[in-house]
Design a protein around this motif. Structure first.
Motif, mmCIF file in Angstrom:
data_model
loop_
_atom_site.group_PDB
_atom_site.id
_atom_site.type_symbol
_atom_site.label_atom_id
_atom_site.label_comp_id
_atom_site.label_asym_id
_atom_site.label_seq_id
_atom_site.Cartn_x
_atom_site.Cartn_y
_atom_site.Cartn_z
ATOM 1 N N ALA A 166 0.849 -1.192 0.000
ATOM 2 C CA ALA A 166 0.000 0.000 0.000
ATOM 3 C C ALA A 166 0.883 1.240 0.000
ATOM 4 O O ALA A 166 1.966 1.244 0.578
ATOM 5 C CB ALA A 166 -0.896 0.004 1.230
ATOM 6 N N ARG A 167 0.372 2.251 -0.679
ATOM 7 C CA ARG A 167 1.035 3.555 -0.697
ATOM 8 C C ARG A 167 0.028 4.583 -0.210
ATOM 9 O O ARG A 167 -1.144 4.533 -0.594
ATOM 10 C CB ARG A 167 1.463 3.927 -2.126
ATOM 11 N N GLU A 168 0.503 5.487 0.638
ATOM 12 C CA GLU A 168 -0.361 6.573 1.074
ATOM 13 C C GLU A 168 -0.317 7.673 0.026
ATOM 14 O O GLU A 168 0.750 8.007 -0.486
ATOM 15 C CB GLU A 168 0.098 7.106 2.429
ATOM 16 N N GLU A 169 -1.489 8.195 -0.294
ATOM 17 C CA GLU A 169 -1.588 9.288 -1.258
ATOM 18 C C GLU A 169 -2.458 10.370 -0.660
ATOM 19 O O GLU A 169 -3.292 10.106 0.208
ATOM 20 C CB GLU A 169 -2.196 8.795 -2.575
ATOM 21 N N ALA A 170 -2.248 11.580 -1.106
ATOM 22 C CA ALA A 170 -3.098 12.691 -0.679
ATOM 23 C C ALA A 170 -4.047 13.005 -1.829
ATOM 24 O O ALA A 170 -3.620 13.227 -2.954
ATOM 25 C CB ALA A 170 -2.251 13.907 -0.338
ATOM 26 N N GLU A 171 -5.332 12.961 -1.530
ATOM 27 C CA GLU A 171 -6.343 13.222 -2.545
ATOM 28 C C GLU A 171 -7.348 14.217 -1.963
ATOM 29 O O GLU A 171 -8.057 13.880 -1.012
ATOM 30 C CB GLU A 171 -7.032 11.915 -2.936
ATOM 31 N N GLU A 229 -3.514 -0.653 10.034
ATOM 32 C CA GLU A 229 -2.151 -0.210 10.359
ATOM 33 C C GLU A 229 -1.929 1.241 9.957
ATOM 34 O O GLU A 229 -1.183 1.966 10.618
ATOM 35 C CB GLU A 229 -1.124 -1.084 9.649
ATOM 36 N N LYS A 230 -2.553 1.689 8.875
ATOM 37 C CA LYS A 230 -2.316 3.021 8.321
ATOM 38 C C LYS A 230 -3.229 4.095 8.901
ATOM 39 O O LYS A 230 -3.076 5.268 8.586
ATOM 40 C CB LYS A 230 -2.494 3.002 6.797
ATOM 41 N N ARG A 231 -4.201 3.689 9.729
ATOM 42 C CA ARG A 231 -5.133 4.659 10.327
ATOM 43 C C ARG A 231 -4.420 5.701 11.136
ATOM 44 O O ARG A 231 -3.465 5.524 11.775
ATOM 45 C CB ARG A 231 -6.106 3.960 11.261
ATOM 46 N N LEU A 279 -5.391 5.409 0.492
ATOM 47 C CA LEU A 279 -4.453 4.325 0.226
ATOM 48 C C LEU A 279 -4.604 3.866 -1.214
ATOM 49 O O LEU A 279 -5.723 3.734 -1.718
ATOM 50 C CB LEU A 279 -4.712 3.139 1.167
ATOM 51 N N ALA A 280 -3.481 3.634 -1.849
ATOM 52 C CA ALA A 280 -3.451 3.033 -3.181
ATOM 53 C C ALA A 280 -2.683 1.727 -3.044
ATOM 54 O O ALA A 280 -1.693 1.655 -2.308
ATOM 55 C CB ALA A 280 -2.762 3.960 -4.166
ATOM 56 N N LYS A 305 -10.065 5.507 -1.320
ATOM 57 C CA LYS A 305 -10.654 5.491 0.017
ATOM 58 C C LYS A 305 -9.586 5.704 1.093
ATOM 59 O O LYS A 305 -8.434 5.306 0.933
ATOM 60 C CB LYS A 305 -11.380 4.172 0.260
ATOM 61 N N THR A 306 -10.004 6.339 2.172
ATOM 62 C CA THR A 306 -9.139 6.493 3.339
ATOM 63 C C THR A 306 -9.091 5.155 4.069
ATOM 64 O O THR A 306 -9.957 4.281 3.847
ATOM 65 C CB THR A 306 -9.694 7.560 4.300
#
Length: 138
Positions: A56-61, A136-138, A67-68, A92-93
């Protein structure tokens, strides 16, 4: 990559399951290449009969942290299922991912009735792994 709603519409349009399997395979082929450095135990999805890897990669949208996902499998149909799941969770977040009822969302595709038990179990394992990553990314 098509949006999830478009995939559902395409599935409804295709009457024959042979055509649907071919469509799944085409979706998998359209996934971007998966980086070799992430084909390791840390990115492997447990519970799949096939080899499956996710990252997973975090992205800002629009000011939101989404997450992508990237993924791959050594099985063509499973790779198509990965593409379907990634379309389901696109944009989606982590919180929104965790709120998705994947079983209900996937029901219109009738995958459970047409996948082998091993592939059905693998699909559940992939959904579980995506949820673990989101938690995990929350």
């Amino acid at each position: 990559m098509p949006r999830f709603d478009d995939i559902v519409a395409d599935f409804k349009f295709l009457d024959d399951w042979d055509d649907r399997y071919k469509y799944l395979i085409d979706l998998g082929r359209a996934l971007p290449p998966y980086p070799e450095e992430f084909r390791d135990e840390a990115h492997k999805v447990r519970g799949c009969a096939s080899q499956v890897w996710f990252r997973a990669r975090e992205e800002a949208e629009n000011g939101r942290k989404t997450l992508a996902f990237d993924g791959d499998s050594d099985a063509h149909i499973v790779k198509g299922l990965i593409a379907v799941l990634f379309a389901l969770y696109a944009g989606k977040t982590p919180e929104e991912i965790l709120a998705v009822d994947a079983r209900a969302a996937l029901a219109p595709l009738d995958l459970e009735g047409h996948l082998t038990p091993q592939r059905s179990n693998g699909l559940v394992s992939m959904i579980k792994r995506i949820n673990e990553i989101a938690a995990e990314k929350r």
